[in-house]
Design an enzyme around this catalytic site. Structure first.
Site, PDB file in Angstrom:
ATOM      1  N   ASN A 218     -72.808 -12.387  14.573  1.00 39.59           N
ATOM      2  CA  ASN A 218     -74.207 -12.047  14.830  1.00 39.59           C
ATOM      3  C   ASN A 218     -75.143 -13.178  14.425  1.00 39.59           C
ATOM      4  O   ASN A 218     -74.734 -14.182  13.852  1.00 39.59           O
ATOM      5  CB  ASN A 218     -74.604 -10.765  14.082  1.00 39.59           C
ATOM      6  CG  ASN A 218     -74.576  -9.550  14.986  1.00 39.59           C
ATOM      7  OD1 ASN A 218     -75.074  -9.586  16.111  1.00 39.59           O
ATOM      8  ND2 ASN A 218     -73.994  -8.469  14.502  1.00 39.59           N
TER       9      ASN A 218
ATOM     10  N   ASP B  55     -78.125  -8.114  11.832  1.00 39.27           N
ATOM     11  CA  ASP B  55     -77.634  -8.086  13.203  1.00 39.27           C
ATOM     12  C   ASP B  55     -78.208  -9.311  13.915  1.00 39.27           C
ATOM     13  O   ASP B  55     -78.235 -10.390  13.347  1.00 39.27           O
ATOM     14  CB  ASP B  55     -78.013  -6.762  13.880  1.00 39.27           C
ATOM     15  CG  ASP B  55     -77.008  -6.361  14.949  1.00 39.27           C
ATOM     16  OD1 ASP B  55     -76.894  -7.071  15.960  1.00 39.27           O
ATOM     17  OD2 ASP B  55     -76.341  -5.324  14.783  1.00 39.27           O
TER      18      ASP B  55
END
Length: 280
Positions: free
Chosen positions: A142, A192
């Site tokens: 990510n 994320d």
């Protein structure tokens, strides 16, 4: 609280990309193998035969898309696909995840286990015909994004709760050891997707926290944008002057209440950077 930009609920909304020539936002629902967009004519989407997760732009009408087995080009007008390079094609355990183009024209893409198998994934860079693995043993890839000028890359293995940074050389390859940029473990947060703005600050979507946090280049938090979807996944700048922050979310395992899995928009208060063109 952010405003809903698109109300279609995604099981795993990801990979938002503002196409600077089309002035149009594209994003993915990874687990449903969908590419989504909106135009003046309304919502549109395409479905693929395998999972898809991230894209860069090659021209006004063609994207480079990462799937669970390959990188391929996709013509938005004709639907024609062309294979470019295999991506862990012989490994049924993994799929592509987070990815983004760098300012030198390379395309970075991370993989991960479909069931989040520990250390099953990696981070790669495709540049001028070569797909090279840069980091292995990644569980959930990510936060791939780049400082203005392209001499610094940010990335994360979400389960470590850290965002890393690595210097890059003039061709965009790693030129030093990775260092911790932000450590979220003390707050119990999981990084994320991320994107960098024109001032060099990094905006990080935090899975399970329903928010995006802006971190200054020294790693200090600057501001927080709350979104209605708990599983916030990735931000992107777009709109007039690249001053709108779009945020994808996920609804997998949650009640579809009109907030989870939808795509949000919010005035960012700062301009983003145009996404670079991928050079094959």
């Amino acid at each position: 609280m952010s405003e809903v930009y698109d109300s279609r609920a995604c099981r795993l909304g990801e990979g938002p990309l503002w196409h600077p020539l089309r002035r149009q936002l594209f994003w993915f629902d990874i687990l449903e193998a969908r590419l989504l967009t909106q135009t003046d004519d309304g919502p549109h989407e395409w479905t693929f035969p395998e999972l898809v997760s991230a894209a860069g732009w090659l021209s006004e009408g063609v994207l480079l898309i990462a799937s669970e087995t390959q990188l391929f080009t996709f013509d938005l007008d004709t639907g024609v696909r062309e294979h470019i390079a295999p991506l862990e094609a012989d490994n049924p355990v993994t799929r592509s995840n987070d990815g983004r183009a760098d300012p030198m024209g390379g395309f970075w893409i991370g993989t991960m286990g479909k069931k989040e198998e520990k250390g099953a994934g990696a981070i790669y860079r495709y540049y001028k015909g070569e797909l090279r693995q840069l980091y292995g043993g990644i569980t959930v890839s990510n936060s791939i994004c780049f400082a203005p000028g392209g001499r610094l890359v940010y990335w994360s293995d979400t389960v470590t709760q850290k965002i890393m940074k690595t210097p890059l050389d003039a061709d965009g390859w790693p030129a030093g050891e990775a260092e911790v940029f932000v450590d979220l473990s003390a707050e119990g947060l999981y990084p994320d997707g991320s994107v960098v703005d024109s001032e060099g600050a990094l905006w990080n979507a935090q899975w399970g926290a329903g928010r995006v946090v802006r971190y200054l280049p020294d790693g200090s938090p600057d501001r927080v944008i709350e979104v209605g979807g708990e599983k916030s996944t990735c931000p992107a700048f777009g709109g007039e002057g690249l001053r709108t922050l779009y945020v994808t979310t996920a609804c997998g395992g949650m009640t579809k209440d009109g907030k989870q899995g939808v795509t949000y928009m919010d005035p960012a208060g700062v301009a983003g950077l145009p996404e670079p063109q991928v050079i094959l």
